[in-house]
Motif scaffolding. Structure first.
Motif, mmCIF file in Angstrom:
data_model
loop_
_atom_site.group_PDB
_atom_site.id
_atom_site.type_symbol
_atom_site.label_atom_id
_atom_site.label_comp_id
_atom_site.label_asym_id
_atom_site.label_seq_id
_atom_site.Cartn_x
_atom_site.Cartn_y
_atom_site.Cartn_z
ATOM 1 N N GLU A 24 51.460 20.064 -12.192
ATOM 2 C CA GLU A 24 52.088 20.421 -13.467
ATOM 3 C C GLU A 24 51.397 19.631 -14.582
ATOM 4 O O GLU A 24 50.816 18.580 -14.317
ATOM 5 N N PRO A 25 51.418 20.129 -15.801
ATOM 6 C CA PRO A 25 50.781 19.391 -16.901
ATOM 7 C C PRO A 25 51.378 17.986 -17.031
ATOM 8 O O PRO A 25 52.598 17.818 -16.975
ATOM 9 N N VAL A 26 50.503 16.996 -17.148
ATOM 10 C CA VAL A 26 50.926 15.606 -17.332
ATOM 11 C C VAL A 26 50.242 15.039 -18.564
ATOM 12 O O VAL A 26 49.129 15.433 -18.901
ATOM 13 N N TYR A 27 50.918 14.107 -19.215
ATOM 14 C CA TYR A 27 50.422 13.564 -20.481
ATOM 15 C C TYR A 27 50.338 12.039 -20.481
ATOM 16 O O TYR A 27 49.930 11.445 -21.474
ATOM 17 N N THR A 28 50.728 11.430 -19.370
ATOM 18 C CA THR A 28 50.668 9.976 -19.252
ATOM 19 C C THR A 28 50.181 9.605 -17.853
ATOM 20 O O THR A 28 50.265 10.414 -16.922
ATOM 21 N N ASN A 29 49.709 8.385 -17.692
ATOM 22 C CA ASN A 29 49.267 7.936 -16.369
ATOM 23 C C ASN A 29 50.415 7.814 -15.373
ATOM 24 O O ASN A 29 50.236 8.181 -14.212
ATOM 25 N N PRO A 30 51.599 7.342 -15.779
ATOM 26 C CA PRO A 30 52.697 7.332 -14.807
ATOM 27 C C PRO A 30 53.019 8.752 -14.295
ATOM 28 O O PRO A 30 53.242 8.939 -13.098
ATOM 29 N N ALA A 31 53.004 9.727 -15.178
ATOM 30 C CA ALA A 31 53.277 11.111 -14.762
ATOM 31 C C ALA A 31 52.157 11.645 -13.874
ATOM 32 O O ALA A 31 52.402 12.363 -12.893
ATOM 33 N N MET A 32 50.925 11.294 -14.181
ATOM 34 C CA MET A 32 49.786 11.707 -13.357
ATOM 35 C C MET A 32 49.911 11.121 -11.955
ATOM 36 O O MET A 32 49.742 11.821 -10.949
ATOM 37 N N ALA A 33 50.216 9.830 -11.873
ATOM 38 C CA ALA A 33 50.364 9.166 -10.582
ATOM 39 C C ALA A 33 51.482 9.811 -9.765
ATOM 40 O O ALA A 33 51.328 10.049 -8.564
ATOM 41 N N GLU A 34 52.586 10.106 -10.424
ATOM 42 C CA GLU A 34 53.713 10.738 -9.726
ATOM 43 C C GLU A 34 53.328 12.124 -9.212
ATOM 44 O O GLU A 34 53.612 12.472 -8.069
ATOM 45 N N ALA A 35 52.642 12.904 -10.033
ATOM 46 C CA ALA A 35 52.235 14.257 -9.633
ATOM 47 C C ALA A 35 51.262 14.226 -8.452
ATOM 48 O O ALA A 35 51.264 15.132 -7.612
#
Length: 150
Positions: A24-35
């Motif tokens: 899914e689209p991510v906009y931060t590194n924490p969100a990227m790591a979670e994805a």
């Protein structure tokens, strides 16, 4: 040719192995790591900064690190750095803030990298879009981005 296609071309030309992960689209590194189900430290943060002399540079850090503004300025060789304006980043790099790739060949912007990144086995980088990530060996990131280390 999209920015992502150009990056893949650079990696192929350099014979660098990579994996593409869609999410899914991510906009931060924490969100990227979670994805990606990885630690934030395995993600790469590419920040476009403006020097006191009005020159744009890219600062590449592990995703879990915050910018130490004084160390960044000293390492870059200036007295002060700040975030470049999002419109200027988009115009210069060809993508939005939040998915800037850490590759110097994409623009004429100098790349400055935290040497801690090269101590990792693999890292996840943005290929110029919010909904994909590239996994490459950290050593290969160094090889292809040709950074100055700070």
């Amino acid at each position: 040719m999209t920015l992502e296609e150009k990056i893949v071309g650079i990696l192929k030309d350099a014979r660098i192995s990579y994996e593409i992960f869609e999410h899914e689209p991510v906009y931060t590194n924490p969100a990227m790591a979670e994805a990606l189900h990885v630690s934030e430290a395995e993600t790469v943060k590419s920040l476009v900064l403006m020097t006191k002399e009005k020159e744009m540079v890219v600062l590449v850090l592990p995703g879990d690190k915050k910018v130490d503004w004084k160390k960044a300025a000293a390492g870059i060789g200036t007295k002060k750095v700040s975030f470049a304006k999002p419109e200027a980043v988009s115009e210069k790099v060809g993508c939005e803030v939040g998915c800037v790739p850490p590759f110097g060949q994409m623009t004429d912007l100098p790349i400055f990298m935290d040497s801690e990144l090269t101590k990792k086995d693999y890292v996840y980088v943005n290929p110029g879009v919010h909904d994909k990530s590239l996994k490459i060996k950290a050593w290969d990131l160094k090889k292809v981005s040709k950074p100055k280390f700070i």
